[in-house]
Write an enzyme that holds these catalytic residues in place. Structure first.
Site, PDB file in Angstrom:
ATOM      1  N   SER A 239     -70.026 -36.283 -97.485  1.00 24.18           N
ATOM      2  CA  SER A 239     -68.772 -35.662 -97.067  1.00 24.18           C
ATOM      3  C   SER A 239     -67.993 -36.543 -96.078  1.00 24.18           C
ATOM      4  O   SER A 239     -66.774 -36.423 -95.969  1.00 24.18           O
ATOM      5  CB  SER A 239     -69.046 -34.295 -96.445  1.00 24.18           C
ATOM      6  OG  SER A 239     -69.968 -34.403 -95.367  1.00 24.18           O
TER       7      SER A 239
ATOM      8  N   ASP B 228     -68.181 -28.912 -85.062  1.00 25.81           N
ATOM      9  CA  ASP B 228     -68.451 -30.028 -85.993  1.00 25.81           C
ATOM     10  C   ASP B 228     -68.204 -31.349 -85.269  1.00 25.81           C
ATOM     11  O   ASP B 228     -67.062 -31.731 -85.009  1.00 25.81           O
ATOM     12  CB  ASP B 228     -67.553 -29.900 -87.219  1.00 25.81           C
ATOM     13  CG  ASP B 228     -67.762 -31.030 -88.233  1.00 25.81           C
ATOM     14  OD1 ASP B 228     -68.589 -31.930 -87.981  1.00 25.81           O
ATOM     15  OD2 ASP B 228     -67.090 -31.005 -89.285  1.00 25.81           O
TER      16      ASP B 228
ATOM     17  N   HIS C 271     -67.910 -34.845 -88.814  1.00 24.23           N
ATOM     18  CA  HIS C 271     -66.715 -35.260 -89.559  1.00 24.23           C
ATOM     19  C   HIS C 271     -65.616 -35.656 -88.578  1.00 24.23           C
ATOM     20  O   HIS C 271     -65.781 -35.552 -87.364  1.00 24.23           O
ATOM     21  CB  HIS C 271     -66.280 -34.136 -90.495  1.00 24.23           C
ATOM     22  CG  HIS C 271     -67.322 -33.768 -91.502  1.00 24.23           C
ATOM     23  ND1 HIS C 271     -68.240 -32.760 -91.289  1.00 24.23           N
ATOM     24  CD2 HIS C 271     -67.621 -34.299 -92.706  1.00 24.23           C
ATOM     25  CE1 HIS C 271     -69.062 -32.677 -92.333  1.00 24.23           C
ATOM     26  NE2 HIS C 271     -68.719 -33.614 -93.198  1.00 24.23           N
TER      27      HIS C 271
END
Length: 609
Positions: free
Chosen positions: A359, A586, A589
């Site tokens: 990802s 998060d 990312h």
């Protein structure tokens, strides 16, 4: 592939000389004799005649057709001479601008400036002739100049020549004044003498040009008889042919290209090639060391880019600060060129570039797509899907920027009782999507480091052996070795470039709150740490035969705790904003625009080499 046959070239040249000498007396061209116009093998090659297996299409015969979509530019083009800007000069009608030529049985493609400039990249095209040829030069410049940003185009002059420069394409469109081709000089009593056997004063400007367009013979209409002109000197042709043969024989042995020769695998090829290290005659520039510099001209796009996932559009999700978008990377002693979308697409014309991984690699793919999509007209871009892959298509450039999901590179399959089995020696189910790609960018690290609780597999399998547990770095090395073997056996370094991007750092300590509310990059790291995955990766790459480039983004990105979405991976309402710590953070990312844009500027610079 077959070796180039220099012997065949030599044979052709010897044959040419024989014919030259044999016809030396009889074939001197009498220009007042028109018999050469009727000989089939001396036919004038009409460049507008195009052949295929079905028909012959002659562009010279046809009719003019009225077309309201013309003209392709208007008389405000700044490169037009006053004498030809008829509309500005008061001509009352404008229909003359709206006719296009329709050959019988075929058509002329509409001029596409970006397509033309892409094909002319790093080339010089020169039109040589009289004022009519300058007329055509001005037309060609006006056809292309509209797609080039202000400040990225200019005109220069040298002697009888002028050149329009499309700077981002490294292309020049030139005109050189030579209405008679041969030399016209002043003689005694200021008499003008046309030297029919001299040309060098004009021709010296034509050297080194990739495409020369010369005026038609019909423009040459002197008032004196053509029979009085000097006859072409075939001896000169013979000399040129002898010279070619000498060069052919001299280089005959050394120039043969052994395509099955592995001389490209020298001692240094077993070293990891760090793509962020750039060399010139003065210094070595390491892109991996430097500092983050605040730059108000960034970002290069905004979070309204339609190709961004919701989880990375931090501004749209309510993140109150935006300074994280405005930092660029400044290596010590050099700089990274600013990303130029048109330049990138021009160099990637008719190519496939694919990013393969997890990802975070998709994070980088979305960044790259957003960096280029703004210069592509609506309707000329689209996204397609095939299995685990997706592709952004820049249709006018015939370019695709693709992402293929393969976070472990090797195969993860369901086994008995739905147990997930990671096959450390199988890769084809993923790799079949990588074939035929021109540029491959890989990453694989994060999924290998997940704890047992978050692991993506239940068992490892190698050959017939099934293992419940294995040292993660041992498993990682085995998986990478399978990938390396596939690259070595299936890819050709003359056709495919392979890059491996290093691990993107996470700031997940303190349960992911290490990156929350961070607003500036770190100035330095308190301690230098080389991840174990990096050491394993470097070891595998050193053992490969295929030259793989390692792009190290780990250290530079480790300074950017401020660049992660944290709690802004989704839209929060006002009540939720009062208690942000009730939600997950998060720190893996990256917000976009943001850090991956700089990774892509590095990638872009690499692909220029």
């Amino acid at each position: 592939m077959a070796k180039p046959k220099f012997q065949l070239l030599c044979f052709i040249l010897f044959l040419s000389i024989f014919l030259c000498l044999f016809h030396g007396e009889s074939s001197e061209l009498e220009l007042d004799d028109e018999s050469w116009l009727n000989e089939e093998d001396n036919e004038v090659i009409m460049v507008q005649s195009r052949h295929d297996s079905r028909n012959k299409c002659d562009f010279s015969t046809g009719k003019w057709v009225y077309d309201l979509s013309y003209p392709l530019y208007d008389s405000s083009c700044p490169y037009l001479s006053t004498a030809v800007t008829c509309q500005k000069n008061g001509r009352p009608d404008s229909d003359y601008e709206k006719w296009k030529w329709k050959p019988q049985g075929c058509s002329i493609p509409r001029f596409d400036a970006l397509n033309f400039l892409g094909r002319m990249r790093r080339k010089r095209i020169m039109l040589v002739g009289d004022s009519i040829m300058r007329n055509q030069w001005e037309s060609l410049v006006c056809l292309v100049q509209g797609v080039i940003p202000t400040g990225r185009k200019r005109v220069t002059y040298s002697g009888p020549s002028m050149a329009f420069h499309a700077m981002d394409f490294e292309t020049s469109i030139e005109f050189s004044w030579a209405p008679l081709l041969v030399e016209l000089k002043q003689g005694p009593q200021n008499k003008r003498i046309l030297h029919l056997d001299l040309i060098e004063d004009n021709a010296k400007y034509w050297r080194g040009v990739d495409i020369l367009v010369l005026l038609h013979l019909g423009t040459f209409t002197p008032s004196f008889p053509l029979a009085s002109m000097a006859k072409p000197k075939f001896q000169l042709l013979c000399f040129i042919l002898f010279l070619c043969i000498f060069l052919c024989l001299f280089h005959g042995e050394s120039s043969e290209l052994e395509l099955d020769d592995e001389s490209w695998l020298n001692e240094e090829d077993n070293e990891v090639i760090m793509v962020q290290s750039r060399h010139d005659s003065r210094n070595k520039c390491d892109f991996s060391t430097g500092k983050w510099v605040y730059d108000l001209s960034y970002p290069l796009y905004d979070s309204s880019c339609p190709y961004l996932s919701t989880a990375v559009t931090c501004q749209k999700n309510g993140r109150p600060d935006s300074d994280y978008e405005k930092w660029k990377w400044k290596p010590h002693g050099c700089s990274i060129p600013r990303f130029d979308a048109l330049n990138f697409l021009g160099r990637m014309r008719r190519k496939r570039i694919m990013l393969v991984g997890d990802s975070i690699m998709r994070n980088q793919w979305e960044s790259l797509v957003c960096l280029v999509q703004g210069v592509i007209p609506t309707g000329r871009k689209r996204v397609t899907y095939s299995g685990p892959s997706m592709a952004f298509h820049a249709m006018d450039f015939e370019t695709s920027i693709e992402f293929s999901w393969a976070p472990l590179l090797v195969e993860l399959k369901k086994g008995p009782q739905n147990k997930r089995i990671l096959h450390l020696d199988l890769i084809e189910d993923n790799a079949k999507y990588w074939r035929g790609v021109d540029i491959l960018v890989f990453d694989s690290a994060h999924w290998w480091t997940h704890s047992d609780q978050w692991s993506s597999w239940d068992y490892f399998m190698e050959g017939n052996g099934l293992f419940k547990s294995m040292n993660p770095m041992v498993a990682y090395e085995k998986g990478l070795t399978t990938w390396a073997r596939w690259v070595d056996l299936n890819l050709d370094p003359r056709k495919t470039k392979v890059i491996f991007r290093s691990m993107s750092p996470r700031h997940n300590r303190e349960n992911g709150w290490k990156c929350y509310n961070q607003k500036q990059p770190l100035a330095f790291l308190s301690h230098q740490h080389i991840p174990g995955q990096m050491l394993v990766l470097q070891g595998v790459l050193r053992r490969m035969r295929f030259p793989v480039y390692l792009q190290d983004i780990t250290t530079m990105s480790a300074l950017r705790k401020d660049g992660h979405p944290s709690v802004y991976g989704r839209v929060m309402d006002q009540a939720e904003k009062q208690h942000p710590r009730d939600f997950s953070s998060d720190c893996s990312h990256w917000c976009l625009p943001g850090v991956p844009d700089i990774w892509n500027e590095l990638l872009n610079d690499l692909l220029k080499e």
